[in-house]
Design a protein around this motif. Structure first.
Motif, PDB file in Angstrom:
ATOM      1  N   LEU A   1      43.015  -0.411   4.428  1.00  0.00           N
ATOM      2  CA  LEU A   1      42.816  -0.479   5.759  1.00  0.00           C
ATOM      3  C   LEU A   1      42.292  -1.326   6.006  1.00  0.00           C
ATOM      4  O   LEU A   1      42.312  -1.844   7.820  1.00  0.00           O
ATOM      5  N   TYR A   2      41.589  -2.302   5.816  1.00  0.00           N
ATOM      6  CA  TYR A   2      41.132  -3.426   6.315  1.00  0.00           C
ATOM      7  C   TYR A   2      41.117  -4.991   5.010  1.00  0.00           C
ATOM      8  O   TYR A   2      40.387  -3.997   4.152  1.00  0.00           O
ATOM      9  N   PRO A   3      42.083  -5.127   4.429  1.00  0.00           N
ATOM     10  CA  PRO A   3      43.409  -5.677   3.456  1.00  0.00           C
ATOM     11  C   PRO A   3      41.536  -6.863   3.432  1.00  0.00           C
ATOM     12  O   PRO A   3      41.236  -7.210   4.280  1.00  0.00           O
ATOM     13  N   ASP A   4      41.168  -7.479   2.423  1.00  0.00           N
ATOM     14  CA  ASP A   4      40.662  -8.774   2.112  1.00  0.00           C
ATOM     15  C   ASP A   4      42.267  -9.844   1.317  1.00  0.00           C
ATOM     16  O   ASP A   4      42.136  -9.899   1.260  1.00  0.00           O
ATOM     17  N   ARG A   5      41.785 -10.420   2.701  1.00  0.00           N
ATOM     18  CA  ARG A   5      42.837 -11.631   2.670  1.00  0.00           C
ATOM     19  C   ARG A   5      42.375 -13.027   1.946  1.00  0.00           C
ATOM     20  O   ARG A   5      43.099 -13.076   1.361  1.00  0.00           O
ATOM     21  N   THR A   6      41.032 -12.771   1.546  1.00  0.00           N
ATOM     22  CA  THR A   6      40.691 -13.814   0.514  1.00  0.00           C
ATOM     23  C   THR A   6      41.098 -13.360  -0.703  1.00  0.00           C
ATOM     24  O   THR A   6      41.992 -14.503  -1.531  1.00  0.00           O
ATOM     25  N   LEU A   7      41.447 -12.146  -1.098  1.00  0.00           N
ATOM     26  CA  LEU A   7      42.582 -11.425  -1.916  1.00  0.00           C
ATOM     27  C   LEU A   7      43.929 -12.403  -2.298  1.00  0.00           C
ATOM     28  O   LEU A   7      44.438 -12.723  -3.863  1.00  0.00           O
ATOM     29  N   GLU A   8      44.875 -12.676  -1.326  1.00  0.00           N
ATOM     30  CA  GLU A   8      45.615 -12.863  -1.296  1.00  0.00           C
ATOM     31  C   GLU A   8      45.662 -14.664  -1.380  1.00  0.00           C
ATOM     32  O   GLU A   8      47.051 -15.170  -1.810  1.00  0.00           O
ATOM     33  N   GLN A   9      44.816 -15.193  -0.435  1.00  0.00           N
ATOM     34  CA  GLN A   9      44.830 -16.861  -1.057  1.00  0.00           C
ATOM     35  C   GLN A   9      44.421 -17.458  -1.662  1.00  0.00           C
ATOM     36  O   GLN A   9      44.944 -18.189  -2.504  1.00  0.00           O
ATOM     37  N   LEU A  10      43.894 -16.366  -2.548  1.00  0.00           N
ATOM     38  CA  LEU A  10      43.439 -16.636  -4.548  1.00  0.00           C
ATOM     39  C   LEU A  10      44.632 -15.851  -5.452  1.00  0.00           C
ATOM     40  O   LEU A  10      44.852 -16.019  -6.357  1.00  0.00           O
ATOM     41  N   ASN A  11      46.104 -15.971  -4.386  1.00  0.00           N
ATOM     42  CA  ASN A  11      46.650 -14.715  -5.499  1.00  0.00           C
ATOM     43  C   ASN A  11      46.712 -14.239  -6.230  1.00  0.00           C
ATOM     44  O   ASN A  11      47.612 -14.066  -7.425  1.00  0.00           O
ATOM     45  N   LEU A  12      45.486 -13.191  -6.072  1.00  0.00           N
ATOM     46  CA  LEU A  12      45.523 -12.028  -6.952  1.00  0.00           C
ATOM     47  C   LEU A  12      46.399 -11.115  -6.498  1.00  0.00           C
ATOM     48  O   LEU A  12      46.509 -10.446  -7.025  1.00  0.00           O
ATOM     49  N   VAL A  13      46.279 -11.010  -5.355  1.00  0.00           N
ATOM     50  CA  VAL A  13      47.149  -9.515  -4.849  1.00  0.00           C
ATOM     51  C   VAL A  13      48.508  -9.929  -3.520  1.00  0.00           C
ATOM     52  O   VAL A  13      48.243 -10.978  -3.251  1.00  0.00           O
ATOM     53  N   LYS A  14      48.856  -9.678  -3.202  1.00  0.00           N
ATOM     54  CA  LYS A  14      50.572  -8.797  -2.782  1.00  0.00           C
ATOM     55  C   LYS A  14      49.509  -7.726  -1.690  1.00  0.00           C
ATOM     56  O   LYS A  14      50.101  -6.599  -2.255  1.00  0.00           O
ATOM     57  N   TYR A  15      49.373  -7.924  -0.269  1.00  0.00           N
ATOM     58  CA  TYR A  15      49.267  -6.639   0.767  1.00  0.00           C
ATOM     59  C   TYR A  15      49.827  -6.149   1.690  1.00  0.00           C
ATOM     60  O   TYR A  15      51.240  -7.005   2.063  1.00  0.00           O
ATOM     61  N   VAL A  16      50.762  -4.643   1.058  1.00  0.00           N
ATOM     62  CA  VAL A  16      51.573  -4.493   1.557  1.00  0.00           C
ATOM     63  C   VAL A  16      51.613  -3.091   2.019  1.00  0.00           C
ATOM     64  O   VAL A  16      50.251  -2.650   2.137  1.00  0.00           O
ATOM     65  N   SER A  17      52.393  -2.432   2.940  1.00  0.00           N
ATOM     66  CA  SER A  17      52.635  -0.974   3.644  1.00  0.00           C
ATOM     67  C   SER A  17      52.381  -0.191   2.617  1.00  0.00           C
ATOM     68  O   SER A  17      52.679  -0.055   1.753  1.00  0.00           O
ATOM     69  N   PHE A  18      51.921   1.064   3.285  1.00  0.00           N
ATOM     70  CA  PHE A  18      51.251   1.991   2.072  1.00  0.00           C
ATOM     71  C   PHE A  18      52.714   2.685   0.790  1.00  0.00           C
ATOM     72  O   PHE A  18      52.738   2.966   0.527  1.00  0.00           O
ATOM     73  N   ASP A  19      53.723   2.722   2.336  1.00  0.00           N
ATOM     74  CA  ASP A  19      55.214   2.947   1.875  1.00  0.00           C
ATOM     75  C   ASP A  19      55.515   2.009   0.808  1.00  0.00           C
ATOM     76  O   ASP A  19      56.258   2.690   0.107  1.00  0.00           O
ATOM     77  N   GLU A  20      55.529   1.006   0.826  1.00  0.00           N
ATOM     78  CA  GLU A  20      56.173  -0.067   0.017  1.00  0.00           C
ATOM     79  C   GLU A  20      55.405  -0.348  -1.077  1.00  0.00           C
ATOM     80  O   GLU A  20      56.029   0.110  -2.707  1.00  0.00           O
TER      81      GLU A  20
END
Length: 323
Positions: free
Chosen positions: A175-194
């Protein structure tokens, strides 16, 4: 001398140093076991004079707190605070604190141990050999699979770091994504359903709250891959256990591993009848190293508050609890 009650079965068990730290800071600890026949009576009586409480698994309600006029801090010996009415505590001027992140390595290691065990059928293979049955059981790799991480707090982040070593494609929901993880190419935040519909392995690292209760139920199992594995080391109420039983029994998903349950101890649960279900007794965070660190943080939380300072990890009502 401050009077401290501990209902935790593991505080001070693996190292006496947290107890010694409390003693040097004028705190006297009384241990109460919920396995004794008069625990409830003894607990209420002890609360009347207590300055601090080191809490295990007991539910702390407003009614119970009405018996604790001197209490200044509830220090959870662990992370989860869903057994504490945080709002009621704060209205009475009682600080609620926990040991955030102290067991993050223990839980993350446990998740991968569980993931490997159920994917490669390690426990089944070991049991066969012990019975004198030498045969090959074929499992599955986790290398390169898609991992879905629900909750990217301290523990979720450690799981993600380990998953990168297995070259996993990591999807995350928070619910409160840590966008740093995306910037470091560690994860991709997606919707719960996806995440639910895409991940090969789903691991839960969310707090139990009104928003997360029964987050994983029948409709979620219906949308998961047939080969999906579900792991929950967070809180039992997040997974609908009846829906999980039906999903496993009907082979809607391949398997599941729970370390936490809606009612503990588990007892004679129908999930235990299933070959594709893996159960452990709420031990994911219980390594000796983690328990020592949790003990020190718990002790420092108490000392700080009783000294008029802030707890290292004070919990707010929005982070969970019985409210």
């Amino acid at each position: 001398m401050y009077k401290i009650i501990s209902t935790s079965p593991t505080f001070g068990k693996y190292s006496k140093k947290p107890l010694e730290l409390l003693s040097r800071n004028h705190c006297e600890v009384t241990f109460l076991s919920n396995q004794t026949p008069f625990f409830k009576t003894d607990f209420i009586e002890a609360l009347k004079e207590a300055d601090g409480l080191i809490l295990g698994f007991e539910n702390i309600t407003d009614e119970i707190l009405s018996n604790a006029p001197k209490l200044k801090i509830i220090a959870k010996h662990g992370t989860g605070v869903d057994n504490i009415d945080i709002v009621a505590a704060q209205k009475r001027g009682i600080v609620v604190a926990n040991a955030q992140g102290a067991n993050r390595h223990a839980v993350a290691d446990f998740v991968f141990g569980t993931m490997l065990s159920i994917s490669r059928k390690i426990c089944e293979s070991s049991n066969l050999v012990k019975r004198g049955d030498w045969q090959s059981i074929i499992g599955n790799d986790i290398y390169g699979k898609t991992l879905g991480v629900i909750g990217t707090g301290k523990i979720g982040k450690e799981v993600i770091r380990r998953a990168k070593g297995f070259n996993m494609d990591i999807l995350a929901f928070d619910l409160y994504p840590d966008r740093t993880l995306e910037q470091l190419n560690l994860v991709k935040y997606v919707s719960f359903d996806e995440l639910i519909g895409t991940a090969d392995i789903i691991t839960i690292h969310a707090d139990l709250s009104n928003k997360s209760a029964s987050m994983i139920g029948k409709s979620e199992f219906d949308r998961m891959k047939k080969e999906a594995l579900l792991i929950n080391t967070a809180r039992g109420g997040i997974v609908d256990e009846d829906a999980l039983y039906e999903a496993l029994y009907s082979k809607k998903i391949k398997g599941a591993a729970l370390d936490v349950f809606q009612t503990e101890p588990l007892g004679n649960h129908k999930l235990l009848e299933l070959d594709n279900f893996f159960a452990t007794p709420h031990i994911a965070g219980y390594s000796e190293e983690a328990l020592v660190e949790v003990g020190f943080i718990t002790a420092r939380n108490i000392i700080n508050v009783l000294s008029g300072l802030d707890a290292e990890y004070e919990v707010s009502p929005c982070e969970g609890g019985l409210n």
